[in-house]
Design a protein around this motif. Structure first.
Motif, PDB file in Angstrom:
ATOM      1  N   UNK A 119       0.840  -1.194   0.000  1.00  0.00           N
ATOM      2  CA  UNK A 119       0.000   0.000   0.000  1.00  0.00           C
ATOM      3  C   UNK A 119       0.878   1.247   0.000  1.00  0.00           C
ATOM      4  N   UNK A 120       0.234   2.406   0.006  1.00  0.00           N
ATOM      5  CA  UNK A 120       0.975   3.663   0.032  1.00  0.00           C
ATOM      6  C   UNK A 120       1.795   3.746   1.326  1.00  0.00           C
ATOM      7  N   UNK A 121       3.007   4.239   1.211  1.00  0.00           N
ATOM      8  CA  UNK A 121       3.944   4.378   2.341  1.00  0.00           C
ATOM      9  C   UNK A 121       4.312   3.032   2.968  1.00  0.00           C
ATOM     10  N   UNK A 122       4.321   1.973   2.155  1.00  0.00           N
ATOM     11  CA  UNK A 122       4.769   0.666   2.631  1.00  0.00           C
ATOM     12  C   UNK A 122       5.801   0.110   1.660  1.00  0.00           C
ATOM     13  N   UNK A 123       6.656  -0.761   2.167  1.00  0.00           N
ATOM     14  CA  UNK A 123       7.714  -1.331   1.336  1.00  0.00           C
ATOM     15  C   UNK A 123       8.059  -2.715   1.860  1.00  0.00           C
ATOM     16  N   UNK A 124       8.370  -3.627   0.914  1.00  0.00           N
ATOM     17  CA  UNK A 124       8.833  -4.963   1.289  1.00  0.00           C
ATOM     18  C   UNK A 124      10.334  -4.904   1.566  1.00  0.00           C
ATOM     19  N   UNK A 125      10.739  -5.582   2.628  1.00  0.00           N
ATOM     20  CA  UNK A 125      12.145  -5.673   3.012  1.00  0.00           C
ATOM     21  C   UNK A 125      12.488  -7.148   3.145  1.00  0.00           C
ATOM     22  N   UNK A 126      13.606  -7.566   2.546  1.00  0.00           N
ATOM     23  CA  UNK A 126      14.031  -8.962   2.650  1.00  0.00           C
ATOM     24  C   UNK A 126      15.179  -9.069   3.642  1.00  0.00           C
ATOM     25  N   UNK A 127      14.975  -9.860   4.682  1.00  0.00           N
ATOM     26  CA  UNK A 127      16.006 -10.127   5.680  1.00  0.00           C
ATOM     27  C   UNK A 127      16.175 -11.635   5.734  1.00  0.00           C
ATOM     28  N   UNK A 128      17.340 -12.114   5.295  1.00  0.00           N
ATOM     29  CA  UNK A 128      17.607 -13.544   5.173  1.00  0.00           C
ATOM     30  C   UNK A 128      16.531 -14.170   4.280  1.00  0.00           C
ATOM     31  N   UNK A 129      15.721 -15.105   4.795  1.00  0.00           N
ATOM     32  CA  UNK A 129      14.660 -15.727   4.000  1.00  0.00           C
ATOM     33  C   UNK A 129      13.293 -15.151   4.328  1.00  0.00           C
ATOM     34  N   UNK A 130      13.235 -14.128   5.143  1.00  0.00           N
ATOM     35  CA  UNK A 130      11.963 -13.534   5.545  1.00  0.00           C
ATOM     36  C   UNK A 130      11.685 -12.287   4.713  1.00  0.00           C
ATOM     37  N   UNK A 131      10.395 -12.075   4.405  1.00  0.00           N
ATOM     38  CA  UNK A 131       9.956 -10.869   3.720  1.00  0.00           C
ATOM     39  C   UNK A 131       9.052 -10.110   4.680  1.00  0.00           C
ATOM     40  N   UNK A 132       9.383  -8.871   4.919  1.00  0.00           N
ATOM     41  CA  UNK A 132       8.684  -8.081   5.920  1.00  0.00           C
ATOM     42  C   UNK A 132       8.100  -6.847   5.243  1.00  0.00           C
ATOM     43  N   UNK A 133       6.826  -6.603   5.438  1.00  0.00           N
ATOM     44  CA  UNK A 133       6.169  -5.407   4.922  1.00  0.00           C
ATOM     45  C   UNK A 133       6.246  -4.341   6.003  1.00  0.00           C
ATOM     46  N   UNK A 134       6.862  -3.204   5.645  1.00  0.00           N
ATOM     47  CA  UNK A 134       7.162  -2.180   6.637  1.00  0.00           C
ATOM     48  C   UNK A 134       6.523  -0.866   6.217  1.00  0.00           C
ATOM     49  N   UNK A 135       6.010  -0.138   7.184  1.00  0.00           N
ATOM     50  CA  UNK A 135       5.538   1.216   6.951  1.00  0.00           C
ATOM     51  C   UNK A 135       6.762   2.120   6.849  1.00  0.00           C
ATOM     52  N   UNK A 136       6.923   2.826   5.738  1.00  0.00           N
ATOM     53  CA  UNK A 136       8.151   3.617   5.519  1.00  0.00           C
ATOM     54  C   UNK A 136       8.211   4.863   6.388  1.00  0.00           C
ATOM     55  N   UNK A 137       7.080   5.335   6.888  1.00  0.00           N
ATOM     56  CA  UNK A 137       7.086   6.544   7.716  1.00  0.00           C
ATOM     57  C   UNK A 137       7.510   6.259   9.150  1.00  0.00           C
ATOM     58  N   UNK A 138       7.019   5.148   9.703  1.00  0.00           N
ATOM     59  CA  UNK A 138       7.310   4.856  11.110  1.00  0.00           C
ATOM     60  C   UNK A 138       8.186   3.622  11.300  1.00  0.00           C
ATOM     61  N   UNK A 139       8.476   2.867  10.210  1.00  0.00           N
ATOM     62  CA  UNK A 139       9.273   1.642  10.258  1.00  0.00           C
ATOM     63  C   UNK A 139       8.650   0.567  11.141  1.00  0.00           C
ATOM     64  N   UNK A 140       7.349   0.576  11.231  1.00  0.00           N
ATOM     65  CA  UNK A 140       6.620  -0.443  11.995  1.00  0.00           C
ATOM     66  C   UNK A 140       6.311  -1.605  11.066  1.00  0.00           C
ATOM     67  N   UNK A 141       6.460  -2.817  11.555  1.00  0.00           N
ATOM     68  CA  UNK A 141       6.216  -4.022  10.758  1.00  0.00           C
ATOM     69  C   UNK A 141       4.709  -4.222  10.618  1.00  0.00           C
TER      70      UNK A 141
END
Length: 148
Positions: A119-141
């Motif tokens: 969604x808006x202001x969200x981004x996928x982050x890959x850490x090892x084998x995990x994919x985490x959807x993070x809010x880019x404004x607050x960095x909350x998972x």
């Protein structure tokens, strides 16, 4: 004869007084110039010494000091925290600062079959084998997809 001798003596005395004046040859200020030049060189030398002392003072003043810059003081903040096992991610937690860089971003989520459009202001982050959807404004998972 007395007059002639007296005149000769007077002329010789006057001649002796005129010799130093004629020996100057119009260079009367030359000695003053040497004096000024010598004073200028001494002034330059003292200024160079002042600059060297000032540079040494500044160098010593801002020298790296282990007492104030401990290595472990900054390492934990900018390095991933390694634990005994795999990292457990939870919704609502704040993503570690170490994983916020562009090297962990998933720019094209379509390449990965399990990922959906953020969604808006969200981004996928890959850490090892995990994919985490993070809010880019607050960095909350927001969401987690584990690869285990």
């Amino acid at each position: 004869m007395k007059k002639t001798i007296t005149v000769a003596i007077m002329a010789s005395l006057l001649g002796m007084m005129a010799v130093p004046a004629m020996a100057d040859n119009g260079r009367r200020g030359h000695d003053d110039y040497k004096h000024i030049q010598k004073a200028y060189k001494e002034q330059q030398k003292s200024y160079r010494k002042y600059q060297q002392d000032r540079y040494k003072y500044e160098r010593d003043r801002y020298r790296y000091n282990d007492r104030y810059y401990k290595h472990d003081r900054y390492e934990q903040r900018y390095r991933p925290v390694y634990q005994n096992g795999p990292r457990v991610w939870r919704r609502g937690d704040v993503l570690d600062r170490a994983y916020r860089g562009q090297g962990y971003w998933v720019n094209d989520y379509r390449k990965y079959p399990r990922l959906y459009a953020p969604a808006k202001n969200q981004r996928w982050v890959q850490v090892d084998n995990d994919y985490i959807l993070v809010n880019t404004l607050s960095n909350v998972i927001v969401s987690i997809l584990t690869g285990r």
